[in-house]
Design a protein around this motif. Sequence first.
Motif, short mmCIF file in Angstrom:
data_model
loop_
_atom_site.label_atom_id
_atom_site.label_comp_id
_atom_site.label_asym_id
_atom_site.label_seq_id
_atom_site.Cartn_x
_atom_site.Cartn_y
_atom_site.Cartn_z
N SER A 151 1.24 -13.94 3.37
CA SER A 151 -0.04 -13.66 3.30
C SER A 151 -0.16 -11.97 3.91
CB SER A 151 -1.76 -13.87 3.93
OG SER A 151 -1.87 -14.79 5.41
N GLY A 152 -0.68 -11.14 3.60
CA GLY A 152 -0.85 -9.80 4.82
C GLY A 152 -1.99 -8.92 4.88
N LYS A 153 -2.50 -8.21 5.66
CA LYS A 153 -3.81 -8.06 5.45
C LYS A 153 -4.02 -6.25 5.99
CE LYS A 153 -6.22 -10.62 8.46
NZ LYS A 153 -7.08 -11.60 9.03
N VAL A 154 -4.99 -5.83 6.09
CA VAL A 154 -4.92 -4.37 5.85
C VAL A 154 -6.97 -3.49 5.98
CG1 VAL A 154 -4.67 -3.18 3.58
CG2 VAL A 154 -3.37 -1.92 5.52
N TRP A 155 -6.26 -2.49 6.69
CA TRP A 155 -7.96 -2.10 7.16
C TRP A 155 -7.77 -1.50 5.35
CZ3 TRP A 155 -11.84 -3.06 10.40
CH2 TRP A 155 -11.06 -3.96 11.78
N LEU A 156 -9.43 -1.19 5.07
CA LEU A 156 -9.20 -0.73 3.79
C LEU A 156 -9.03 0.77 4.21
CD1 LEU A 156 -10.44 -0.74 0.58
CD2 LEU A 156 -12.99 -0.15 1.80
N THR A 157 -9.98 1.38 5.53
CA THR A 157 -10.04 2.37 4.88
C THR A 157 -7.96 2.85 5.78
OG1 THR A 157 -9.67 2.38 7.57
CG2 THR A 157 -11.71 3.46 6.22
N ASN A 158 -7.06 2.04 5.90
CA ASN A 158 -5.99 2.52 5.85
C ASN A 158 -5.12 2.04 4.21
OD1 ASN A 158 -6.09 2.64 9.09
ND2 ASN A 158 -5.38 0.75 9.53
N LEU A 159 -5.88 1.64 4.00
CA LEU A 159 -5.31 1.48 2.43
C LEU A 159 -5.11 2.63 1.90
CD1 LEU A 159 -4.37 -0.05 -0.22
CD2 LEU A 159 -6.69 -1.02 -0.35
N TYR A 160 -6.15 3.45 2.04
CA TYR A 160 -6.89 4.37 1.01
C TYR A 160 -5.85 5.47 2.11
CZ TYR A 160 -9.97 2.33 -1.80
OH TYR A 160 -10.36 1.28 -2.62
N SER A 161 -6.10 5.47 3.96
CA SER A 161 -4.80 6.88 3.65
C SER A 161 -3.29 6.41 4.23
CB SER A 161 -5.88 6.25 5.36
OG SER A 161 -5.10 5.71 6.48
N SER A 162 -2.63 4.87 3.67
CA SER A 162 -1.32 4.84 3.39
C SER A 162 -1.27 4.67 2.60
CB SER A 162 -0.78 4.29 5.24
OG SER A 162 0.09 4.49 5.05
N PRO A 163 -0.31 5.26 1.61
CA PRO A 163 0.22 5.18 0.28
C PRO A 163 0.84 3.70 0.05
CG PRO A 163 1.12 7.19 0.72
CD PRO A 163 -0.05 6.73 2.13
N SER A 164 2.07 3.52 1.54
CA SER A 164 2.71 2.05 1.75
C SER A 164 2.45 0.78 1.72
CB SER A 164 3.14 2.62 2.67
OG SER A 164 2.49 2.54 4.13
N ASN A 165 0.34 1.46 2.34
CA ASN A 165 0.03 -0.12 2.34
C ASN A 165 -0.92 -0.33 0.99
OD1 ASN A 165 -0.31 -0.72 5.03
ND2 ASN A 165 -1.61 1.19 5.25
N ASP A 166 -1.19 0.93 -0.50
CA ASP A 166 -1.42 0.49 -1.74
C ASP A 166 0.05 -0.45 -2.03
OD1 ASP A 166 -2.82 0.53 -3.63
OD2 ASP A 166 -3.15 2.70 -3.87
N ILE A 167 0.22 -1.18 -2.30
CA ILE A 167 1.09 -2.33 -2.85
C ILE A 167 0.61 -3.22 -3.82
CG2 ILE A 167 1.64 -3.69 -0.90
CD1 ILE A 167 0.14 -5.81 -1.20
N ALA A 168 2.13 -3.12 -4.81
CA ALA A 168 2.26 -3.33 -6.18
C ALA A 168 2.06 -4.65 -6.36
CB ALA A 168 3.04 -3.45 -7.06
N LEU A 169 1.24 -5.42 -6.99
CA LEU A 169 0.12 -6.57 -7.40
C LEU A 169 0.91 -7.28 -8.31
CD1 LEU A 169 -3.78 -5.99 -8.05
CD2 LEU A 169 -2.16 -6.05 -5.25
N ARG A 170 1.19 -8.57 -7.80
CA ARG A 170 1.90 -9.82 -8.69
C ARG A 170 1.07 -10.67 -9.13
NH1 ARG A 170 6.54 -7.83 -9.48
NH2 ARG A 170 7.43 -9.43 -9.86
N PRO A 171 1.58 -11.06 -10.05
CA PRO A 171 0.71 -12.43 -11.02
C PRO A 171 0.21 -14.30 -10.18
CG PRO A 171 2.16 -11.96 -12.44
CD PRO A 171 2.78 -11.26 -11.03
N GLY A 172 -0.92 -14.08 -10.58
CA GLY A 172 -1.38 -14.96 -9.11
C GLY A 172 -1.91 -14.30 -7.42
#
Length: 366
Positions: free
Chosen positions: A209-230
């Motif tokens: 598991s991994g977690k990130v601040w929502l604000t950092n999700l939008y400010s840093s493209p590397s946090n916008d990870i590709a999703l996997r099934p499941g």
Amino acid sequence: MRVIAIAALGLLTACGLPRSGPSKNEIYAGAVERGGNAQIIYVNEHVARAANFSPSYGFSQAFRSAAAVGADEIRPGDVLGLSIWENVDDGLLASLGSSSTQLQEIQVDSAGYIFVPYAGRVRAAGNSPDQLRQIITDRLSEQTPDPQVTVARVAGDGATVSVMGKVVSQGVFPIERPTRTLSAMLAKAGGVAIEPEVAVVTVKRGGESGKVWLTNLYSSPSNDIALRPGDIILVEEDQRSFTALGALGGQTRVPLGNEMINGVEAIAMVGGLNSNLADPTGVFILRDEPASVASKVLGKPVHGTQRFAYVLDLTRPNGLFLARDFLIRDEDTVYVTEAPYVQWQKTIGAITGGLSTANSVENLSN
């Protein structure tokens, strides 16, 4: 009257006076050097740098490096529909007088295969409908001339993720072409239902598991990870906080949010020092330090979590600067002791109040 004063002072000494917490000397008595179990550390520039460790949120390299899945990829459990046309009057599959055959509701088994007459057991999972069409066409071409095949997903969303927690619309959502990334999937769920500044997004994938601040999700493209099934996406309100006690403008539990809060800001957030009670030389930050940080602060290796009482003396020439450089962490306790003269005031007040009461009683009796 002298006898009454001495008796009142003795009573006060025996019972003690009301106060907001332990005195500075009482905290010092718990130091390791005096047989206690707490490290009493005056904050200087070295201590401020060594103690400013803040556990950060973020995704591991395994999350960041995962490639985006194909939006039309077939998955186990999907139900497919096949249409096959043969270029002969009496084909392998078509009935007499018909040139096409409809094979509806073929379910992909748990191993990812389907069975097609004359083509045999065909691997469907992991292929797009067009790739599966080509595989079936190649196999049937060996037995009937120029077959034409179409493949469509009848039921099943293919790759899906679950979105839960503080979002507008919880549910199971398919990974489609526009929703292959974390931010896009959150948008698909209607966005978060709490203030973005306190929203934490956790992604659970298998045993990781991994977690990130929502604000950092939008400010840093590397946090916008590709999703996997499941994947399981959980949005929660951050629960990090510190507790303020003692001679302050307020005594309460204060949420940290996603900001980096220093000692001066922490004091200001609860109304500052109580000017009638506080001892500016006795501002304590109480916390449990991990061994890695404790070793840096003490300048020697230690093992296990250590109890620390950091002392901020705001009366020193650079005391306010050091307090400004010292960061507050989750579960810290900010405690300010009362000034020594406060207890004297309370004692004198209690004695004079007691004497006044005694005089009143004596006057009444006379």
